[in-house]
Design a protein around this motif. Structure first.
Motif, mmCIF file in Angstrom:
data_model
loop_
_atom_site.group_PDB
_atom_site.id
_atom_site.type_symbol
_atom_site.label_atom_id
_atom_site.label_comp_id
_atom_site.label_asym_id
_atom_site.label_seq_id
_atom_site.Cartn_x
_atom_site.Cartn_y
_atom_site.Cartn_z
ATOM 1 N N PHE A 98 -2.062 -2.847 7.337
ATOM 2 C CA PHE A 98 -0.931 -2.146 6.726
ATOM 3 C C PHE A 98 -0.884 -2.396 5.219
ATOM 4 O O PHE A 98 -0.670 -1.493 4.433
ATOM 5 C CB PHE A 98 0.374 -2.603 7.386
ATOM 6 N N ILE A 99 -1.092 -3.652 4.817
ATOM 7 C CA ILE A 99 -1.018 -4.004 3.393
ATOM 8 C C ILE A 99 -2.099 -3.278 2.607
ATOM 9 O O ILE A 99 -1.848 -2.734 1.538
ATOM 10 C CB ILE A 99 -1.107 -5.527 3.208
ATOM 11 N N GLN A 100 -3.325 -3.273 3.121
ATOM 12 C CA GLN A 100 -4.402 -2.587 2.421
ATOM 13 C C GLN A 100 -4.146 -1.090 2.307
ATOM 14 O O GLN A 100 -4.426 -0.484 1.282
ATOM 15 C CB GLN A 100 -5.734 -2.817 3.145
ATOM 16 N N ASP A 101 -3.614 -0.497 3.372
ATOM 17 C CA ASP A 101 -3.359 0.936 3.359
ATOM 18 C C ASP A 101 -2.221 1.328 2.418
ATOM 19 O O ASP A 101 -2.182 2.446 1.917
ATOM 20 C CB ASP A 101 -3.019 1.438 4.768
ATOM 21 N N ILE B 251 -0.937 -0.643 -0.349
ATOM 22 C CA ILE B 251 -0.819 -1.574 -1.472
ATOM 23 C C ILE B 251 -0.070 -0.970 -2.666
ATOM 24 O O ILE B 251 0.774 -1.621 -3.274
ATOM 25 C CB ILE B 251 -2.202 -2.132 -1.906
ATOM 26 N N PHE B 252 -0.344 0.276 -2.995
ATOM 27 C CA PHE B 252 0.322 0.902 -4.147
ATOM 28 C C PHE B 252 1.815 1.087 -3.893
ATOM 29 O O PHE B 252 2.630 0.891 -4.795
ATOM 30 C CB PHE B 252 -0.343 2.229 -4.501
ATOM 31 N N PHE B 253 2.183 1.423 -2.664
ATOM 32 C CA PHE B 253 3.606 1.570 -2.340
ATOM 33 C C PHE B 253 4.317 0.224 -2.375
ATOM 34 O O PHE B 253 5.459 0.117 -2.824
ATOM 35 C CB PHE B 253 3.778 2.231 -0.967
ATOM 36 N N LEU B 254 3.639 -0.816 -1.918
ATOM 37 C CA LEU B 254 4.231 -2.146 -1.934
ATOM 38 C C LEU B 254 4.430 -2.646 -3.374
ATOM 39 O O LEU B 254 5.474 -3.221 -3.693
ATOM 40 C CB LEU B 254 3.366 -3.130 -1.147
ATOM 41 N N ILE B 255 3.450 -2.402 -4.228
ATOM 42 C CA ILE B 255 3.582 -2.805 -5.634
ATOM 43 C C ILE B 255 4.725 -2.044 -6.291
ATOM 44 O O ILE B 255 5.550 -2.625 -7.011
ATOM 45 C CB ILE B 255 2.254 -2.589 -6.385
#
Length: 139
Positions: free
Chosen positions: A5-8, A10-14
Protein backbone atom coordinates in the motif's frame (compact mmCIF):
# COMPACT_ATOMS: atom_id res chain seq x y z
CA UNK A 1 6.12 -9.01 -7.48
CA UNK A 2 3.61 -7.87 -4.94
CA UNK A 3 3.50 -4.16 -4.11
CA UNK A 4 2.48 -2.73 -0.79
CA UNK A 5 0.00 0.00 0.00
CA UNK A 6 2.78 2.44 0.94
CA UNK A 7 4.68 1.89 -2.30
CA UNK A 8 1.53 2.28 -4.38
CA UNK A 9 0.45 5.48 -2.65
CA UNK A 10 3.71 7.15 -1.63
CA UNK A 11 2.91 10.46 -3.36
CA UNK A 12 -0.53 10.65 -1.72
CA UNK A 13 0.97 9.89 1.68
CA UNK A 14 3.62 12.60 1.27
CA UNK A 15 0.97 15.10 0.17
CA UNK A 16 -1.20 14.20 3.17
CA UNK A 17 1.71 14.65 5.60
CA UNK A 18 2.66 17.99 4.05
CA UNK A 19 -0.89 19.33 4.17
CA UNK A 20 -1.21 18.16 7.78
CA UNK A 21 2.02 19.98 8.62
CA UNK A 22 0.75 23.16 6.99
CA UNK A 23 -2.45 22.94 9.02
CA UNK A 24 -0.50 22.49 12.24
CA UNK A 25 1.98 25.29 11.56
CA UNK A 26 -0.24 28.15 12.85
CA UNK A 27 -0.88 26.24 16.08
CA UNK A 28 2.81 25.48 16.60
CA UNK A 29 3.98 29.01 15.78
CA UNK A 30 1.35 30.79 17.86
CA UNK A 31 3.97 31.87 20.40
CA UNK A 32 6.18 33.41 17.75
CA UNK A 33 6.35 37.19 17.83
CA UNK A 34 4.78 39.09 14.98
CA UNK A 35 7.05 41.10 12.74
CA UNK A 36 6.53 44.78 12.10
CA UNK A 37 8.18 47.00 9.52
CA UNK A 38 10.15 50.09 10.51
CA UNK A 39 7.18 52.42 9.93
CA UNK A 40 4.94 50.43 12.27
CA UNK A 41 7.74 50.28 14.84
CA UNK A 42 8.21 54.06 14.79
CA UNK A 43 4.45 54.60 15.18
CA UNK A 44 4.35 52.22 18.16
CA UNK A 45 7.20 54.08 19.84
CA UNK A 46 5.88 57.58 19.09
CA UNK A 47 2.15 57.07 19.64
CA UNK A 48 1.84 54.10 21.98
CA UNK A 49 4.82 54.63 24.27
CA UNK A 50 6.58 51.59 22.86
CA UNK A 51 10.17 50.56 23.42
CA UNK A 52 12.91 49.55 21.00
CA UNK A 53 14.76 46.65 22.63
CA UNK A 54 18.16 45.94 21.09
CA UNK A 55 19.20 42.35 21.87
CA UNK A 56 22.51 42.36 19.98
CA UNK A 57 25.77 41.85 21.85
CA UNK A 58 27.53 44.70 23.65
CA UNK A 59 30.06 45.46 20.89
CA UNK A 60 27.43 45.59 18.15
CA UNK A 61 25.26 47.88 20.26
CA UNK A 62 28.20 50.20 20.97
CA UNK A 63 28.99 50.45 17.23
CA UNK A 64 25.57 51.95 16.56
CA UNK A 65 21.98 51.63 17.70
CA UNK A 66 18.68 53.47 17.39
CA UNK A 67 18.36 56.46 19.72
CA UNK A 68 16.75 55.64 23.07
CA UNK A 69 16.89 51.89 22.41
CA UNK A 70 17.13 49.80 25.56
CA UNK A 71 19.98 47.30 25.36
CA UNK A 72 19.75 43.84 26.87
CA UNK A 73 21.71 41.20 25.00
CA UNK A 74 19.80 38.07 24.08
CA UNK A 75 22.12 36.08 26.36
CA UNK A 76 21.04 38.16 29.38
CA UNK A 77 17.33 38.62 28.72
CA UNK A 78 16.35 35.78 31.07
CA UNK A 79 18.17 37.53 33.94
CA UNK A 80 17.17 41.12 33.15
CA UNK A 81 13.60 41.06 31.79
CA UNK A 82 12.37 42.70 35.03
CA UNK A 83 13.97 45.97 33.87
CA UNK A 84 11.19 46.16 31.27
CA UNK A 85 8.33 45.76 33.76
CA UNK A 86 6.91 49.22 32.99
CA UNK A 87 6.38 48.14 29.35
CA UNK A 88 4.26 45.06 30.11
CA UNK A 89 1.21 46.48 28.35
CA UNK A 90 3.06 48.58 25.78
CA UNK A 91 4.65 47.54 22.50
CA UNK A 92 8.19 46.22 22.65
CA UNK A 93 9.94 46.03 19.30
CA UNK A 94 12.91 43.65 19.40
CA UNK A 95 15.88 44.62 17.24
CA UNK A 96 18.36 41.89 16.39
CA UNK A 97 21.23 41.15 14.05
CA UNK A 98 20.37 38.95 11.09
CA UNK A 99 21.66 35.49 11.78
CA UNK A 100 20.52 35.49 15.40
CA UNK A 101 16.83 35.36 15.95
CA UNK A 102 15.02 37.54 18.40
CA UNK A 103 12.75 34.58 19.12
CA UNK A 104 14.37 33.74 22.43
CA UNK A 105 14.03 37.30 23.74
CA UNK A 106 10.40 37.47 22.67
CA UNK A 107 9.62 34.07 24.19
CA UNK A 108 11.12 35.10 27.54
CA UNK A 109 9.09 38.32 27.55
CA UNK A 110 5.80 36.64 26.60
CA UNK A 111 6.36 33.94 29.21
CA UNK A 112 6.66 36.70 31.81
CA UNK A 113 3.43 38.44 30.87
CA UNK A 114 4.44 40.95 28.20
CA UNK A 115 1.50 41.28 25.85
CA UNK A 116 2.80 43.22 22.83
CA UNK A 117 6.14 41.85 21.68
CA UNK A 118 7.16 42.36 18.05
CA UNK A 119 10.28 41.75 15.97
CA UNK A 120 11.55 44.47 13.66
CA UNK A 121 11.37 42.87 10.24
CA UNK A 122 14.94 42.58 8.96
CA UNK A 123 16.41 43.65 12.29
CA UNK A 124 19.09 46.30 12.53
CA UNK A 125 19.88 45.94 8.82
CA UNK A 126 16.44 47.32 7.98
CA UNK A 127 16.98 50.24 10.35
CA UNK A 128 20.28 51.08 8.63
CA UNK A 129 18.97 50.52 5.10
CA UNK A 130 16.17 53.04 5.72
CA UNK A 131 18.74 55.60 6.93
CA UNK A 132 17.02 55.92 10.29
CA UNK A 133 18.95 57.66 13.09
CA UNK A 134 21.78 55.76 14.75
CA UNK A 135 23.90 56.76 17.71
CA UNK A 136 27.17 55.33 18.97
CA UNK A 137 28.24 54.88 22.54
CA UNK A 138 31.33 56.90 23.37
CA UNK A 139 34.16 54.85 24.82
Amino acid sequence: MESTFIQDNIFFLIAAMMSGGMLLWPVLSRNAAKEVDFQQAIKMVNYEGGLLLDVRDDNEYAEGHPPNAKHISVERISERWQELESFKDKPIIVIFRPGIRAGHAGAVLRKNGFKKVFNLSGGIDTWRRENLPMVKNSK
